[in-house]
Write a protein that holds these residues in place. Sequence first.
Motif, short mmCIF file in Angstrom:
data_model
loop_
_atom_site.label_atom_id
_atom_site.label_comp_id
_atom_site.label_asym_id
_atom_site.label_seq_id
_atom_site.Cartn_x
_atom_site.Cartn_y
_atom_site.Cartn_z
N ASP A 59 0.84 -1.20 0.00
CA ASP A 59 0.00 0.00 0.00
C ASP A 59 0.87 1.25 0.00
O ASP A 59 0.50 2.27 -0.60
N ASP A 60 2.03 1.21 0.66
CA ASP A 60 2.97 2.33 0.59
C ASP A 60 3.39 2.57 -0.86
O ASP A 60 3.42 3.71 -1.33
N ALA A 61 3.73 1.49 -1.54
CA ALA A 61 4.18 1.60 -2.94
C ALA A 61 3.07 2.16 -3.83
O ALA A 61 3.33 2.97 -4.73
N ARG A 62 1.84 1.74 -3.59
CA ARG A 62 0.72 2.26 -4.38
C ARG A 62 0.51 3.75 -4.11
O ARG A 62 0.21 4.51 -5.03
N MET A 63 0.69 4.15 -2.87
CA MET A 63 0.58 5.56 -2.52
C MET A 63 1.65 6.38 -3.23
O MET A 63 1.36 7.44 -3.80
N VAL A 64 2.88 5.91 -3.22
CA VAL A 64 3.98 6.62 -3.88
C VAL A 64 3.71 6.77 -5.36
O VAL A 64 3.89 7.86 -5.94
N ALA A 65 3.28 5.70 -6.01
CA ALA A 65 3.00 5.75 -7.44
C ALA A 65 1.90 6.75 -7.75
O ALA A 65 1.97 7.50 -8.74
N GLN A 66 0.88 6.79 -6.91
CA GLN A 66 -0.24 7.71 -7.13
C GLN A 66 0.19 9.16 -6.94
O GLN A 66 -0.18 10.04 -7.74
N ILE A 67 0.98 9.43 -5.92
CA ILE A 67 1.43 10.80 -5.66
C ILE A 67 2.34 11.29 -6.78
O ILE A 67 2.22 12.42 -7.26
N ARG A 68 3.25 10.45 -7.21
CA ARG A 68 4.21 10.86 -8.24
C ARG A 68 3.54 11.08 -9.59
O ARG A 68 4.09 11.77 -10.44
N ALA A 69 2.37 10.50 -9.76
CA ALA A 69 1.64 10.69 -11.02
C ALA A 69 0.81 11.96 -11.03
O ALA A 69 0.23 12.31 -12.06
N GLN A 70 0.76 12.66 -9.90
CA GLN A 70 -0.07 13.86 -9.79
C GLN A 70 0.78 15.12 -9.84
O GLN A 70 1.93 15.13 -9.40
N ASP A 71 0.19 16.18 -10.34
CA ASP A 71 0.83 17.50 -10.36
C ASP A 71 0.35 18.29 -9.14
O ASP A 71 -0.80 18.71 -9.09
N MET A 72 1.24 18.48 -8.18
CA MET A 72 0.88 19.22 -6.97
C MET A 72 1.65 20.52 -6.87
O MET A 72 1.79 21.08 -5.78
N SER A 73 2.13 21.01 -7.99
CA SER A 73 2.97 22.22 -7.98
C SER A 73 2.22 23.45 -7.48
O SER A 73 2.84 24.39 -6.96
N ASP A 74 0.90 23.48 -7.63
CA ASP A 74 0.13 24.64 -7.19
C ASP A 74 -0.32 24.54 -5.73
O ASP A 74 -0.95 25.48 -5.21
N MET A 75 0.01 23.43 -5.07
CA MET A 75 -0.42 23.23 -3.68
C MET A 75 0.64 23.74 -2.71
O MET A 75 1.84 23.66 -2.96
N ARG A 86 -3.67 11.58 3.26
CA ARG A 86 -5.04 11.22 2.89
C ARG A 86 -5.04 10.15 1.79
O ARG A 86 -5.84 9.20 1.84
N THR A 87 -4.16 10.28 0.82
CA THR A 87 -4.05 9.28 -0.24
C THR A 87 -3.71 7.92 0.34
O THR A 87 -4.30 6.90 -0.05
N ARG A 88 -2.78 7.89 1.29
CA ARG A 88 -2.38 6.62 1.91
C ARG A 88 -3.56 5.98 2.63
O ARG A 88 -3.76 4.75 2.56
N ILE A 89 -4.34 6.78 3.32
CA ILE A 89 -5.49 6.24 4.07
C ILE A 89 -6.60 5.79 3.12
O ILE A 89 -7.26 4.77 3.35
N GLU A 90 -6.80 6.52 2.04
CA GLU A 90 -7.81 6.11 1.06
C GLU A 90 -7.44 4.78 0.42
O GLU A 90 -8.32 3.96 0.13
N ILE A 91 -6.16 4.55 0.21
CA ILE A 91 -5.71 3.25 -0.30
C ILE A 91 -5.95 2.17 0.75
O ILE A 91 -6.42 1.07 0.44
N ALA A 92 -5.64 2.48 2.01
CA ALA A 92 -5.86 1.53 3.10
C ALA A 92 -7.34 1.17 3.23
O ALA A 92 -7.68 0.06 3.64
N ASN A 93 -8.23 2.10 2.87
CA ASN A 93 -9.66 1.87 3.02
C ASN A 93 -10.16 0.74 2.12
O ASN A 93 -11.24 0.20 2.35
N GLN A 94 -9.39 0.37 1.12
CA GLN A 94 -9.78 -0.73 0.25
C GLN A 94 -9.76 -2.06 1.02
O GLN A 94 -10.42 -3.02 0.61
#
Length: 228
Positions: A59-75, A86-94
């Motif tokens: 689940d850590d690896a899935r979280m990393v892949a998801q974050i790296r695929a997103q553009d968060m430059s404006d955040m 939040r992404t990590r917890i949403e993955i855990a919710n599965q």
Amino acid sequence: MTDLKDRLLDAALPHVAFDGWSEATFRAAVEDADITPAQGRAACPRGALDLALAFHARDDARMVAQIRAQDMSDMRYRDRVSHAVRTRIEIANQNREAVRRGMTLFALPMHAADGLRALWGTSDAIWEALGDTSNDVNWYTKRGTLSGVYSATILYWLGDESEGFRDTWDFLDRRIDGVMQIEKVKASARKSPILSRLMVGPNMILDRIKAPTRGPRSDLPGRWRDPS
């Protein structure tokens, strides 16, 4: 070995809700994955414990892949950290019940060290995914602080029955805001002529602390300790 462990893990998850991360779950996973007990032990020498750690790491690896695929430059940076947790917890919710059972497993004294390493690994994975470049004492303080935020939020989430886990995300934001207040106090102390002079000695010691050297990653179960 990784493919074999993934097969075992996928076979184990339906059983975890009933039997936890237990020997019974491990034996059922070996049977359902259609592998021999020897193959199962080769992939996970400690049985269900190694499966639980593999579940967490996947689940850590899935979280990393998801974050790296997103553009968060404006955040804002604090929002990036909050989004990552939040992404990590949403993955855990599965597999929420598997997470709950994992918390129970790692609460046992004999498995507490493995649980703490898994928690630290999650925090490290988040900071790495966000591009953290610190190589001094901040490397440790960032991961230690985030470990506290993440563990508290996970515990809150496991008992949250609000729609869309709204209360959990509010809780997370409050924890992140609390950390940011600490950072503001530290920044003010560095700017203070009196406090900055008092901290000369401690800072000299802290400046000697460096982030650990990254070695080759391994997917082997367990940990090796040099007996010498």
